[in-house]
Scaffold this motif. Structure first.
Motif, PDB file in Angstrom:
ATOM      1  N   LYS A 280       0.837  -1.219   0.000  1.00 47.37           N
ATOM      2  CA  LYS A 280       0.000   0.000   0.000  1.00 47.37           C
ATOM      3  C   LYS A 280       0.865   1.259   0.000  1.00 47.37           C
ATOM      4  N   SER A 281       1.780   1.293   0.954  1.00 50.08           N
ATOM      5  CA  SER A 281       2.649   2.484   1.031  1.00 50.08           C
ATOM      6  C   SER A 281       3.457   2.647  -0.248  1.00 50.08           C
ATOM      7  N   THR A 282       3.842   1.525  -0.822  1.00 50.08           N
ATOM      8  CA  THR A 282       4.617   1.590  -2.063  1.00 50.08           C
ATOM      9  C   THR A 282       3.819   2.283  -3.168  1.00 50.08           C
TER      10      THR A 282
ATOM     11  N   PHE B 100       1.107  11.120   6.299  1.00 49.66           N
ATOM     12  CA  PHE B 100       2.039  10.003   6.366  1.00 49.66           C
ATOM     13  C   PHE B 100       1.643   8.985   7.418  1.00 49.66           C
ATOM     14  N   GLN B 101       2.129   7.777   7.200  1.00 50.64           N
ATOM     15  CA  GLN B 101       1.857   6.694   8.145  1.00 50.64           C
ATOM     16  C   GLN B 101       2.415   7.053   9.528  1.00 50.64           C
ATOM     17  N   ASN B 102       3.631   7.571   9.537  1.00 48.35           N
ATOM     18  CA  ASN B 102       4.198   8.060  10.798  1.00 48.35           C
ATOM     19  C   ASN B 102       4.252   9.590  10.721  1.00 48.35           C
TER      20      ASN B 102
ATOM     21  N   ALA C 283      -3.476   9.473   1.853  1.00 52.06           N
ATOM     22  CA  ALA C 283      -3.363   9.260   3.295  1.00 52.06           C
ATOM     23  C   ALA C 283      -2.947   7.819   3.535  1.00 52.06           C
ATOM     24  N   ASP C 284      -1.882   7.679   4.326  1.00 56.40           N
ATOM     25  CA  ASP C 284      -1.369   6.339   4.630  1.00 56.40           C
ATOM     26  C   ASP C 284      -1.728   6.022   6.081  1.00 56.40           C
ATOM     27  N   GLU C 285      -2.640   5.125   6.297  1.00 60.46           N
ATOM     28  CA  GLU C 285      -3.121   4.762   7.640  1.00 60.46           C
ATOM     29  C   GLU C 285      -3.439   6.007   8.469  1.00 60.46           C
TER      30      GLU C 285
END
Ligand SMILES: Nc1ncnc2c1ncn2[C@@H]1O[C@H](COP(=O)(O)OP(=O)(O)OP(=O)(O)O)[C@@H](O)[C@H]1O
Ligand SMILES: [Mg+2]
Lengths: 219, 327
Positions: free
Chosen positions: A41-43, A85-87, A161-163
């Motif tokens: 997903k992030s990729t 971002f995820q983080n 949006a990542d998580e």
């Protein structure tokens, strides 16, 4: 708006993160991207952002092919995209306000106009009174929302949006999703990577499912 | 959370996509330069000792070659006053009469291979010698003038071989006791100065590399400490120029302040040396004075410092930025 055509990404070391992925998202659509951890997903989001380049296949964003973009074009490509971002990636050496104003300063907004827009964005995520604080002192959920405010402050055409709900309780998660829906309603194309299947089901949006780097479902 | 919901009532507020005009962009460019410069200054003030130490080290590295070049320039200036390398001194036999000497000097004037003939007769020579040597008492007690008449001639041809040939010819004349090509040693000195100059240039290049490395390393640490900020800014669409700007300012700051400090070091050491040099030169009947870097030299030093700082910063930041390019 976002078109993947038989895209594969092989990271250094030969690991194939995604393989033969094809999909197309029209302007103004809101789409979820789901799959197990490590599914890629992030990729996909990184490829859209041009943080990584595809090993094969072609990606077009807003009708423009990404492959020929050089380091001079990348900034302008990225300015039309807002990312959560995820983080969260907040900077702890400055206030909440200074974190959110960063994309505006980069794009070259006038200081007064920028301040107005920052407050509007903070208002949207319900953290207007935290503007002078350091993001370090905020709760994880609040930090996540600051990240969202920063992603939308310059009114990007595309919101990734990542998580975004990874650290939020169900109620806050729902509110963040409502926020994304609002943006989608004013014409922003939204792509959200998440493995919160319950939430996705409730949103009733188109959903792309990745499994070990392959697109297995598109409903 | 209430205002969170309330805002959904007017989602359009501020939603207009901002379009930047050329004028906006130019204004932003200046605005950013201003901000960055201020930011830079704030950073140095926050770590004054470390900054000062770095500047001093850089200043010494810049001052050393400048100082050597200045010294060299002074020495060259000193020897430039003896630039008539084609001068031959003819010491005449002491038994010639005044009229013989004069007619001999007249005949020399007719020679095509000489461009100047200057007669210093024995009386004149004695006067000068008394004046400068401090032996006037001793000389006064002598019955006879022990000095010969001297004719200085300037050869037309300055080639070393033809000069030597001419010297032989003149030496063979019956009136001439001795013919001295007296400025041979200046040639040697000039050759030595040339070697010295090359050595100073080599040393300067080495020290310039040192300056590059010192500034480059300082900037690299600076970049590392702002790594997160750069990563985030790049993802939000910052251009490489935007990211580079503050570091270029830092590089220029180090280069320029170090140049100014180096200039102060040089001027101060010259002031300290000025008096002893003046006394020394008075002993040699010269009014030689030390000359400092001067306006052009100072400007050159500033420019060198500035470009080294700029270059070092450019290299350091670009090395980091290149790692961020997508693969
Ligand atoms: N820079 C990299 N170099 C090598 N392998 C990588 C790199 N980035 C990601 N991968 C690998 O690619 C695969 C897909 O990663 P990705 O981050 O896209 O997964 P994801 O679906 O976002 O997972 P998660 O839900 O845990 O965030 C993973 O197995 C990961 O180890
Ligand atoms: Mg991920």
């Amino acid at each position: 708006m976002i078109a993947f055509e038989q895209v594969s990404k092989e990271y250094q070391g030969g690991y194939k993160a995604i393989q033969d992925v094809s999909f197309s998202i029209s302007p103004g659509e809101m789409v979820f991207l789901t799959g197990h951890s490590g599914a890629g997903k992030s990729t996909v989001l990184k490829l859209i952002m041009l943080m990584e380049r595809a090993s094969s296949g072609s990606i077009a964003i807003g009708g423009k092919n990404l492959a020929p973009m050089g380091s001079g074009d990348i900034p302008f490509h990225r300015r039309q995209i807002g990312v959560v971002f995820q983080n969260h990636q907040l900077l702890f050496d400055r206030s909440v306000f200074d974190n959110i104003v960063l994309p505006l300063r980069i794009c070259g907004y006038d200081a007064v106009d920028a301040a107005r827009r920052v407050r509007a964005a903070l208002d949207k995520v319900g953290l207007l009174d935290r503007e002078k604080l350091n993001p370090r002192v905020l709760s994880t959920g609040e930090q996540q929302r600051i990240g969202i405010a920063r992603a939308i402050v310059h009114k990007p055409k595309i919101l990734l949006a990542d998580e975004p709900t990874g650290n939020l309780d169900p109620q806050l998660s729902a509110e963040v999703m409502t926020l994304f829906q609002q943006f989608n309603r004013i014409g922003t194309t939204v792509l959200v990577a998440s493995h919160d299947l319950n939430l996705i089901r409730r949103m009733n949006c188109r959903t792309l499912t990745l499994q070990q780097g392959r697109l297995v479902d598109d409903v | 959370m209430s205002d969170f919901r309330a805002s959904s009532a007017h989602p359009k507020r501020g939603a207009e996509q901002h379009v930047l005009t050329k004028q906006d962009q130019r204004r932003h460019w200046f605005q950013h330069h201003g901000e960055v410069a201020k930011d830079c200054l704030r950073q140095w003030l926050s770590a004054p000792t470390a900054t000062l130490m770095t500047i001093l080290v850089l200043a010494v590295a810049l001052a050393l070659p400048s100082f050597l070049f200045t010294s060299l320039a002074n020495i060259t200036r000193l020897t430039a006053s003896w630039d008539d390398e084609n001068k031959i001194s003819l010491y005449l036999h002491t038994d010639l009469s005044q009229s013989q000497i004069e007619s001999f000097s007249q005949r020399l004037l007719l020679r095509a291979d000489l461009i100047a003939v200057d007669l210093v007769d024995a009386e004149q020579g004695l006067l000068e010698f008394k004046q400068y040597s401090g032996f006037s008492d001793v000389l006064d007690s002598l019955q006879q003038n022990p000095l010969p008449a001297v004719i200085s001639v300037l050869a037309k041809d300055t080639g070393e071989q033809s000069l030597e040939k001419l010297q032989q010819q003149l030496y063979a004349l019956p009136q001439v006791e001795q013919a001295v090509l007296d400025l041979q040693w200046i040639k040697r000195l000039n050759a030595m100065l040339l070697v010295l100059q090359r050595a100073i240039i080599a040393l300067s290049l080495l020290l310039a590399c040192a300056v590059l490395l010192i500034i480059g390393n300082t900037i690299r640490l600076n970049v590392e400490s702002r790594r997160d900020e750069i990563l985030v800014a790049k993802l939000m669409g910052a251009t490489n120029a935007w990211v580079r700007r503050p570091f270029l300012y830092t590089g220029i700051f180090y280069g320029v302040t170090a140049s100014i400090a180096a200039w102060l070091i040089i001027e101060m050491s010259l002031i300290v040396m000025q008096n002893p040099v003046l006394q020394l030169s008075l002993l040699y009947q010269s009014n030689f004075k030390l000359i400092g870097l001067g306006g052009i030299g100072g400007l050159l030093l500033l420019l060198v410092g500035l470009s080294l700082g700029l270059l070092a910063a450019f290299i350091s930041v670009n090395k980091f930025l290149n790692q961020l390019e997508p693969k």
